[in-house]
Motif scaffolding. Structure first.
Motif, PDB file in Angstrom:
ATOM      1  N   GLU A 126       0.839  -1.224   0.152  1.00 16.90           N
ATOM      2  CA  GLU A 126       0.106  -0.051  -0.081  1.00 16.90           C
ATOM      3  C   GLU A 126       0.830   1.416  -0.037  1.00 16.90           C
ATOM      4  N   ALA A 127       2.040   1.117   0.793  1.00 12.53           N
ATOM      5  CA  ALA A 127       2.981   2.494   0.637  1.00 12.53           C
ATOM      6  C   ALA A 127       3.462   2.579  -0.527  1.00 12.53           C
ATOM      7  N   ALA A 128       3.831   1.706  -1.376  1.00 10.16           N
ATOM      8  CA  ALA A 128       4.305   2.042  -2.593  1.00 10.16           C
ATOM      9  C   ALA A 128       3.037   2.519  -3.461  1.00 10.16           C
ATOM     10  N   ILE A 129       1.747   2.013  -3.592  1.00  7.76           N
ATOM     11  CA  ILE A 129       1.021   2.553  -4.242  1.00  7.76           C
ATOM     12  C   ILE A 129       0.670   3.936  -3.879  1.00  7.76           C
ATOM     13  N   ASP A 130       0.572   4.245  -2.493  1.00  8.38           N
ATOM     14  CA  ASP A 130       0.542   5.728  -2.200  1.00  8.38           C
ATOM     15  C   ASP A 130       1.346   6.875  -3.111  1.00  8.38           C
ATOM     16  N   SER A 131       2.421   6.394  -3.587  1.00  8.92           N
ATOM     17  CA  SER A 131       3.531   7.265  -3.969  1.00  8.92           C
ATOM     18  C   SER A 131       3.764   7.001  -5.542  1.00  8.92           C
ATOM     19  N   PHE A 132       2.802   6.754  -6.099  1.00 12.82           N
ATOM     20  CA  PHE A 132       2.868   6.839  -7.857  1.00 12.82           C
ATOM     21  C   PHE A 132       2.754   8.331  -8.227  1.00 12.82           C
ATOM     22  N   ALA A 133       3.392   8.625  -9.400  1.00  9.06           N
ATOM     23  CA  ALA A 133       3.558  10.021  -9.732  1.00  9.06           C
ATOM     24  C   ALA A 133       2.259  10.810  -9.701  1.00  9.06           C
ATOM     25  N   ALA A 134       1.123  10.203 -10.147  1.00  7.15           N
ATOM     26  CA  ALA A 134      -0.238  10.766 -10.223  1.00  7.15           C
ATOM     27  C   ALA A 134      -1.020  10.038  -9.108  1.00  7.15           C
ATOM     28  N   THR A 135      -1.931  10.911  -8.361  1.00 11.20           N
ATOM     29  CA  THR A 135      -3.033  10.251  -7.543  1.00 11.20           C
ATOM     30  C   THR A 135      -3.920   9.388  -8.312  1.00 11.20           C
ATOM     31  N   THR A 136      -4.089   9.660  -9.731  1.00 15.43           N
ATOM     32  CA  THR A 136      -4.945   8.551 -10.353  1.00 15.43           C
ATOM     33  C   THR A 136      -4.239   7.452 -10.197  1.00 15.43           C
ATOM     34  N   CYS A 137      -3.231   7.108 -10.426  1.00 15.91           N
ATOM     35  CA  CYS A 137      -2.366   5.905 -10.514  1.00 15.91           C
ATOM     36  C   CYS A 137      -2.732   5.152  -9.050  1.00 15.91           C
ATOM     37  N   CYS A 138      -2.843   5.802  -8.142  1.00 18.83           N
ATOM     38  CA  CYS A 138      -2.980   5.343  -6.774  1.00 18.83           C
ATOM     39  C   CYS A 138      -4.081   4.507  -6.513  1.00 18.83           C
ATOM     40  N   LEU A 139      -4.182   3.279  -7.075  1.00 15.10           N
ATOM     41  CA  LEU A 139      -5.265   2.196  -6.902  1.00 15.10           C
ATOM     42  C   LEU A 139      -4.704   0.901  -7.258  1.00 15.10           C
ATOM     43  N   GLY A 140      -5.382   0.178  -6.372  1.00 12.19           N
ATOM     44  CA  GLY A 140      -4.852  -1.255  -6.314  1.00 12.19           C
ATOM     45  C   GLY A 140      -6.413  -2.334  -6.034  1.00 12.19           C
ATOM     46  N   VAL A 141      -5.994  -3.573  -6.806  1.00 13.28           N
ATOM     47  CA  VAL A 141      -7.349  -4.348  -6.397  1.00 13.28           C
ATOM     48  C   VAL A 141      -6.757  -5.847  -6.458  1.00 13.28           C
ATOM     49  N   ARG A 142      -7.008  -6.414  -5.357  1.00 11.63           N
ATOM     50  CA  ARG A 142      -7.032  -7.911  -5.413  1.00 11.63           C
ATOM     51  C   ARG A 142      -8.049  -8.819  -5.069  1.00 11.63           C
ATOM     52  N   LEU A 143      -7.942 -10.013  -5.323  1.00 13.63           N
ATOM     53  CA  LEU A 143      -9.289 -11.045  -4.988  1.00 13.63           C
ATOM     54  C   LEU A 143      -8.672 -11.801  -3.684  1.00 13.63           C
ATOM     55  N   GLU A 144      -9.504 -11.643  -2.635  1.00 10.24           N
ATOM     56  CA  GLU A 144      -9.500 -12.233  -1.362  1.00 10.24           C
ATOM     57  C   GLU A 144      -9.801 -14.108  -1.739  1.00 10.24           C
ATOM     58  N   THR A 145      -9.354 -14.455  -0.753  1.00  7.06           N
ATOM     59  CA  THR A 145      -9.567 -16.003  -0.710  1.00  7.06           C
ATOM     60  C   THR A 145     -11.108 -16.233  -0.821  1.00  7.06           C
ATOM     61  N   ASP A 146     -12.105 -15.602  -0.309  1.00  5.04           N
ATOM     62  CA  ASP A 146     -13.401 -15.814  -0.621  1.00  5.04           C
ATOM     63  C   ASP A 146     -13.915 -15.051  -1.828  1.00  5.04           C
ATOM     64  N   GLY A 147     -13.209 -14.603  -2.815  1.00  7.90           N
ATOM     65  CA  GLY A 147     -13.698 -14.125  -4.009  1.00  7.90           C
ATOM     66  C   GLY A 147     -13.976 -12.666  -4.029  1.00  7.90           C
ATOM     67  N   ARG A 148     -14.043 -12.136  -2.667  1.00  6.17           N
ATOM     68  CA  ARG A 148     -14.301 -10.655  -2.673  1.00  6.17           C
ATOM     69  C   ARG A 148     -13.155  -9.849  -3.244  1.00  6.17           C
ATOM     70  N   TRP A 149     -13.579  -8.622  -3.608  1.00  3.84           N
ATOM     71  CA  TRP A 149     -12.475  -7.827  -4.275  1.00  3.84           C
ATOM     72  C   TRP A 149     -12.262  -6.928  -3.180  1.00  3.84           C
ATOM     73  N   ARG A 150     -10.808  -6.626  -2.948  1.00  5.53           N
ATOM     74  CA  ARG A 150     -10.095  -5.682  -2.007  1.00  5.53           C
ATOM     75  C   ARG A 150      -9.678  -4.618  -2.824  1.00  5.53           C
ATOM     76  N   VAL A 151     -10.285  -3.166  -2.747  1.00  7.59           N
ATOM     77  CA  VAL A 151      -9.910  -2.325  -3.542  1.00  7.59           C
ATOM     78  C   VAL A 151      -9.171  -1.127  -2.555  1.00  7.59           C
ATOM     79  N   TYR A 152      -8.073  -0.873  -2.936  1.00  8.53           N
ATOM     80  CA  TYR A 152      -7.187   0.245  -2.072  1.00  8.53           C
ATOM     81  C   TYR A 152      -7.137   1.696  -3.082  1.00  8.53           C
ATOM     82  N   ALA A 153      -7.649   2.385  -2.575  1.00 11.84           N
ATOM     83  CA  ALA A 153      -7.972   3.871  -3.320  1.00 11.84           C
ATOM     84  C   ALA A 153      -7.401   4.912  -2.202  1.00 11.84           C
ATOM     85  N   PRO A 154      -6.291   5.202  -1.865  1.00  9.08           N
ATOM     86  CA  PRO A 154      -6.095   6.389  -0.833  1.00  9.08           C
ATOM     87  C   PRO A 154      -6.604   7.703  -1.196  1.00  9.08           C
TER      88      PRO A 154
END
Length: 207
Positions: A126-154
């Motif tokens: 998450e700390a790495a995602i926080d510091s992309f050159a544009a805030t628009t880039c600061c977005l991450g998605v992953r699939l949890e073990t139960d199939g839910r999407w985890r979205v990180y968008a600081p």
């Protein structure tokens, strides 16, 4: 406007848009099989899919690659990261896209040589995602073990939906931001690109 919807509805809209990109869905599913610590699919393949949907382009248009971040500080050797990269080549074999896997715990070892500024060690993906050159880039998605999407968008999702590129002057130099923005506007001329601030405080993050 989507950006004015309640956050839960924005997340539903984000998932609906990203699900239009079949390659992205496959990358998410296959990355989950690698069982990497703290992983996310991140950056361009996400917000550019949204831009494509909003501007009525094919969902994969203009997407150069698919970035996978993970965080493993237990072994900072190149050999350990390379073993993961090689495992990824097998998992992603046959996929019509380039997938780039990086251990964000190692970024500080090579960042200065590549970008000319030092990057102290990260504590998480998450700390790495926080510091992309544009805030628009600061977005991450992953699939949890139960199939839910985890979205990180600081920085939230409004700029992503509104096609706004906003500088994030925490580490990457102005030249990196401007080069990316120029390339993106060639592909998506509808973008609104905000100028780099005349003064900024540099902190220690990167991605």
């Amino acid at each position: 406007m989507i950006s004015r919807l309640p956050l839960d509805q924005q997340l539903d809209s984000l998932r609906a848009m990203l699900s239009r990109n079949d390659v992205l869905l496959e990358v998410l599913a296959r990355t989950a099989k690698l069982d990497l610590p703290g992983w996310y699919v991140t950056a361009g393949c996400l917000f550019q899919t949204v831009w494509n949907v909003v501007t009525d382009k094919p969902p994969t248009s203009g997407i150069k690659d698919y970035d996978v971040f993970y965080f493993d500080a237990t072994d900072l050797s190149w050999e350990a990261e390379d073993a993961v990269i090689k495992a990824g080549r097998e998992v992603f074999a046959g996929l019509s896209a380039e997938v780039e896997i990086r251990n964000e715990a190692r970024v500080h070892l090579w960042y200065e040589d590549k970008f000319g500024v030092a990057c102290p060690p990260y504590e998480s993906a998450e700390a790495a995602i926080d510091s992309f050159a544009a805030t628009t880039c600061c977005l991450g998605v992953r699939l949890e073990t139960d199939g839910r999407w985890r979205v990180y968008a600081p920085h939230g999702l409004s700029d992503v939906f509104n096609l706004v590129v906003r500088p994030n002057p925490v580490l990457a130099p102005q030249s990196v931001y401007e080069a990316k923005a120029t390339r993106w506007r060639q592909e998506w001329p509808e973008l609104t690109v905000l100028e780099w601030p005349s003064t900024s405080v540099t902190s220690c993050s990167c991605g």
